[in-house]
Design a protein around this motif. Structure first.
Motif, mmCIF file in Angstrom:
data_model
loop_
_atom_site.group_PDB
_atom_site.id
_atom_site.type_symbol
_atom_site.label_atom_id
_atom_site.label_comp_id
_atom_site.label_asym_id
_atom_site.label_seq_id
_atom_site.Cartn_x
_atom_site.Cartn_y
_atom_site.Cartn_z
ATOM 1 N N ARG A 26 0.826 -1.208 0.000
ATOM 2 C CA ARG A 26 0.000 0.000 0.000
ATOM 3 C C ARG A 26 0.867 1.269 0.000
ATOM 4 N NH1 ARG A 26 -3.864 0.603 4.964
ATOM 5 N NH2 ARG A 26 -1.942 0.660 6.139
ATOM 6 N N GLU A 27 1.974 1.190 0.763
ATOM 7 C CA GLU A 27 2.845 2.375 0.874
ATOM 8 C C GLU A 27 3.709 2.583 -0.365
ATOM 9 O OE1 GLU A 27 2.295 4.154 3.496
ATOM 10 O OE2 GLU A 27 1.051 2.582 4.399
ATOM 11 N N ASP A 28 3.866 1.541 -1.162
ATOM 12 C CA ASP A 28 4.796 1.578 -2.287
ATOM 13 C C ASP A 28 4.102 2.163 -3.524
ATOM 14 O OD1 ASP A 28 6.578 1.144 -4.280
ATOM 15 O OD2 ASP A 28 6.773 -1.028 -3.971
ATOM 16 N N ARG A 29 4.238 3.460 -3.721
ATOM 17 C CA ARG A 29 3.509 4.104 -4.824
ATOM 18 C C ARG A 29 4.051 3.716 -6.204
ATOM 19 N NH1 ARG A 29 -0.508 7.184 -2.229
ATOM 20 N NH2 ARG A 29 -0.944 5.570 -0.712
ATOM 21 N N GLN A 30 5.256 3.110 -6.198
ATOM 22 C CA GLN A 30 5.801 2.571 -7.443
ATOM 23 C C GLN A 30 4.833 1.512 -8.010
ATOM 24 O OE1 GLN A 30 8.399 3.489 -9.161
ATOM 25 N NE2 GLN A 30 8.276 1.804 -10.651
ATOM 26 N N LYS A 31 4.200 0.763 -7.083
ATOM 27 C CA LYS A 31 3.255 -0.278 -7.533
ATOM 28 C C LYS A 31 2.072 0.354 -8.250
ATOM 29 C CE LYS A 31 5.406 -3.837 -6.028
ATOM 30 N NZ LYS A 31 6.424 -4.217 -7.002
ATOM 31 N N ASP A 32 1.615 1.495 -7.744
ATOM 32 C CA ASP A 32 0.519 2.190 -8.431
ATOM 33 C C ASP A 32 0.943 2.571 -9.849
ATOM 34 O OD1 ASP A 32 0.046 2.811 -5.376
ATOM 35 O OD2 ASP A 32 -1.879 3.092 -6.392
ATOM 36 N N SER A 33 2.198 3.034 -9.972
ATOM 37 C CA SER A 33 2.675 3.421 -11.315
ATOM 38 C C SER A 33 2.750 2.193 -12.216
ATOM 39 C CB SER A 33 4.062 4.057 -11.240
ATOM 40 O OG SER A 33 4.084 5.038 -10.259
ATOM 41 N N GLU A 34 3.258 1.086 -11.652
ATOM 42 C CA GLU A 34 3.370 -0.134 -12.479
ATOM 43 C C GLU A 34 1.991 -0.619 -12.931
ATOM 44 O OE1 GLU A 34 7.190 -1.671 -9.909
ATOM 45 O OE2 GLU A 34 5.562 -3.085 -10.235
ATOM 46 N N MET A 35 1.027 -0.601 -12.010
ATOM 47 C CA MET A 35 -0.313 -1.092 -12.367
ATOM 48 C C MET A 35 -0.995 -0.137 -13.348
ATOM 49 S SD MET A 35 -0.371 -3.974 -11.014
ATOM 50 C CE MET A 35 1.354 -4.197 -10.672
ATOM 51 N N THR A 36 -0.720 1.163 -13.203
ATOM 52 C CA THR A 36 -1.272 2.141 -14.154
ATOM 53 C C THR A 36 -0.709 1.871 -15.554
ATOM 54 O OG1 THR A 36 -1.371 3.757 -12.373
ATOM 55 C CG2 THR A 36 -1.562 4.622 -14.596
ATOM 56 N N ALA A 37 0.594 1.564 -15.615
ATOM 57 C CA ALA A 37 1.217 1.298 -16.924
ATOM 58 C C ALA A 37 0.627 0.031 -17.547
ATOM 59 C CB ALA A 37 2.731 1.170 -16.756
ATOM 60 N N LEU A 38 0.460 -1.018 -16.726
ATOM 61 C CA LEU A 38 -0.140 -2.253 -17.257
ATOM 62 C C LEU A 38 -1.560 -1.989 -17.737
ATOM 63 C CD1 LEU A 38 0.868 -5.179 -14.837
ATOM 64 C CD2 LEU A 38 1.796 -4.603 -17.092
ATOM 65 N N ALA A 39 -2.301 -1.208 -16.945
ATOM 66 C CA ALA A 39 -3.689 -0.903 -17.318
ATOM 67 C C ALA A 39 -3.724 -0.192 -18.670
ATOM 68 C CB ALA A 39 -4.343 -0.050 -16.236
ATOM 69 N N GLY A 40 -2.725 0.664 -18.914
ATOM 70 C CA GLY A 40 -2.662 1.366 -20.192
ATOM 71 C C GLY A 40 -2.512 0.396 -21.360
ATOM 72 N N LEU A 41 -1.755 -0.686 -21.138
ATOM 73 C CA LEU A 41 -1.570 -1.688 -22.194
ATOM 74 C C LEU A 41 -2.843 -2.502 -22.424
ATOM 75 C CD1 LEU A 41 1.884 -3.218 -21.104
ATOM 76 C CD2 LEU A 41 1.465 -1.618 -23.004
ATOM 77 N N MET A 42 -3.536 -2.806 -21.332
ATOM 78 C CA MET A 42 -4.633 -3.787 -21.398
ATOM 79 C C MET A 42 -5.998 -3.157 -21.645
ATOM 80 S SD MET A 42 -3.241 -5.877 -18.122
ATOM 81 C CE MET A 42 -4.117 -7.412 -18.176
ATOM 82 N N ALA A 43 -6.068 -1.833 -21.624
ATOM 83 C CA ALA A 43 -7.369 -1.151 -21.747
ATOM 84 C C ALA A 43 -8.093 -1.600 -23.008
ATOM 85 C CB ALA A 43 -7.147 0.351 -21.774
ATOM 86 N N GLY A 44 -9.371 -1.827 -22.893
ATOM 87 C CA GLY A 44 -10.201 -2.165 -24.044
ATOM 88 C C GLY A 44 -10.097 -3.610 -24.496
ATOM 89 N N CYS A 45 -9.304 -4.420 -23.805
ATOM 90 C CA CYS A 45 -9.090 -5.813 -24.242
ATOM 91 C C CYS A 45 -9.935 -6.796 -23.436
ATOM 92 C CB CYS A 45 -7.627 -6.208 -24.062
ATOM 93 S SG CYS A 45 -6.512 -5.258 -25.092
ATOM 94 N N ARG A 46 -10.206 -7.934 -24.044
ATOM 95 C CA ARG A 46 -10.711 -9.090 -23.282
ATOM 96 C C ARG A 46 -9.490 -9.694 -22.597
ATOM 97 N NH1 ARG A 46 -14.562 -13.177 -23.101
ATOM 98 N NH2 ARG A 46 -15.986 -11.980 -24.406
ATOM 99 N N ILE A 47 -9.631 -10.058 -21.332
ATOM 100 C CA ILE A 47 -8.457 -10.506 -20.575
ATOM 101 C C ILE A 47 -8.665 -11.935 -20.077
ATOM 102 C CG2 ILE A 47 -6.996 -10.024 -18.556
ATOM 103 C CD1 ILE A 47 -7.899 -7.049 -18.876
ATOM 104 N N SER A 48 -7.682 -12.773 -20.318
ATOM 105 C CA SER A 48 -7.700 -14.147 -19.794
ATOM 106 C C SER A 48 -6.723 -14.219 -18.639
ATOM 107 C CB SER A 48 -7.280 -15.142 -20.872
ATOM 108 O OG SER A 48 -8.150 -15.048 -21.970
ATOM 109 N N VAL A 49 -7.211 -14.642 -17.483
ATOM 110 C CA VAL A 49 -6.383 -14.693 -16.276
ATOM 111 C C VAL A 49 -6.036 -16.150 -15.987
ATOM 112 C CG1 VAL A 49 -6.228 -14.056 -13.845
ATOM 113 C CG2 VAL A 49 -7.740 -12.759 -15.365
ATOM 114 N N TYR A 50 -4.742 -16.423 -15.811
ATOM 115 C CA TYR A 50 -4.315 -17.790 -15.509
ATOM 116 C C TYR A 50 -3.383 -17.786 -14.302
ATOM 117 C CZ TYR A 50 -5.798 -18.398 -20.391
ATOM 118 O OH TYR A 50 -6.510 -18.391 -21.570
#
Ligand code: PA5
Length: 343
Positions: free
Chosen positions: A174-198
């Motif tokens: 929670r304290e590691d704001r780098q994780k927020d940046s990483e997840m924001t970047a991933l979200a930018g790649l995956m936006a609008g896609c159908r996602i398969s989670v394994y």
């Protein structure tokens, strides 16, 4: 106002609050050989993850989840049947409770209110009251750690040290704001896609949960599967065709995966990589199986939150679920019928 990010960041406190709430509740220490958790959507997931925990720690307690209107016919007196509904109004869960009453099964209720709370009081059913005001899916730590604490009180397990580690890992994340940046970047790649989670077999429930969070928080279509089973069917859907080219694959990884699972994941990645828009991985953190699974769930929640933002959607709202519940209430009013027929 969206609160989902605030709920996600409250995970460490929710773990501790769930344990306190369970300790404070009137819960007899029962003898049972199996636990059946009846619930839907966000209220079923605590049971799913608890079942992973039993397997990952080698605890010989069978936990089964029932997401339907009817109870399994084979449930008998050696099973504790737990009814989990955050709103306390979910008709499938209420319907299974009414059946459990008719069949004289041993029951317990976890809810923040609604009819289920009323029935707990009316019938003197052991009850854990969850705090109101959250979204059901945001209360995963409540439902999971209520189960784990109750199982500890019944002498089935003691994960105190690993729960401490889990709280620490979640707090650090929670304290590691780098994780927020990483997840924001991933979200930018995956936006609008159908996602398969394994995920690998140890974190099967996490794969399902993350798929549900992509649906409910991010409003995107998603599916889930697990290694090794997916290498015996799902993988064939990636043979030479173009249907997956707009899809993303999200892998939930762990440094301690079963060696054969690890090989399978790596080999599967190579087979499907060119067939999809992209493959991304989230890696677990921590030492214990519990901390690892919770860290993946936390990171994935952040990802689904930022995906919602990319999509311009509110992660809090689930309009289609609400609309469907309203239609069913209007057409069938199952809740009132069950209330009137309760024995
Ligand atoms: O996350 C959600 O809002 C849903 O998946 C709900 O959990 C689901 O509809 C069941 O409702 P409840 O959790 O109130 O029993």
């Amino acid at each position: 106002m969206d609160d989902m990010l605030g709920y996600i960041r409250k995970y460490p406190e929710m773990v501790l609050d769930a344990i306190e709430a369970t300790k404070k509740s009137w819960l007899p220490s029962l003898k049972f050989d199996r636990l059946l958790v009846c619930g839907m959507g966000g209220s079923a997931v605590g049971g799913d993850i608890a079942a992973d925990v039993m397997r990952n720690y080698g605890i010989p307690l069978q936990i089964e989840i029932s997401r339907r209107y009817a109870l399994p016919p084979y449930v008998r007196g050696d099973t504790l049947v737990m009814f989990s509904s955050y709103s306390g109004e979910t008709e499938e869960t209420l319907s299974q409770f009414a059946e459990a009453r008719r069949r004289g099964l041993r029951t317990m209720i976890v809810s923040s209110g609604g009819r289920l709370k009323g029935w707990a009081v009316r019938f003197g059913v052991p009850f854990v009251e969850l705090p109101a005001g959250f979204k059901p899916r945001a209360t995963l730590p409540y439902s999971l750690f209520t189960i784990l604490e109750y199982l500890r009180e019944c002498g089935k397990l003691d994960l105190t040290a690993d729960i401490d580690e889990t709280v620490k890992v979640l707090t650090d994340l929670r304290e590691d704001r780098q994780k927020d940046s990483e997840m924001t970047a991933l979200a930018g790649l995956m936006a609008g896609c159908r996602i398969s989670v394994y995920a690998g077999e140890a974190f099967e429930a996490a794969a399902r949960r993350v798929k549900n969070q992509i649906n409910e928080n991010s409003k995107l279509p998603a599916s889930w599967d697990v290694f090794p089973e997916m290498d015996h069917n799902e993988i064939v859907g990636y043979e030479d065709n173009d249907v997956n080219t707009g899809n993303y694959v999200l892998l939930l990884r762990d440094a301690d995966e079963h060696p054969a699972v690890r090989e399978r994941i790596e080999a599967t990645k190579e087979l499907i990589r060119g067939k999809v828009k992209g493959v991304v991985e989230l890696w677990s953190l921590g030492r214990s199986p519990l901390a690892k699974e919770m860290s993946l769930l936390f990171l994935a929640d952040l990802l689904t939150y930022y995906l919602a933002k990319q999509e311009g959607k509110s992660p809090d709202k689930t309009a289609n679920i609400d609309a469907l519940k309203a239609v069913l209430k209007e057409k069938l009013n199952t809740q009132d019928k069950l209330e009137n027929g309760l024995v």
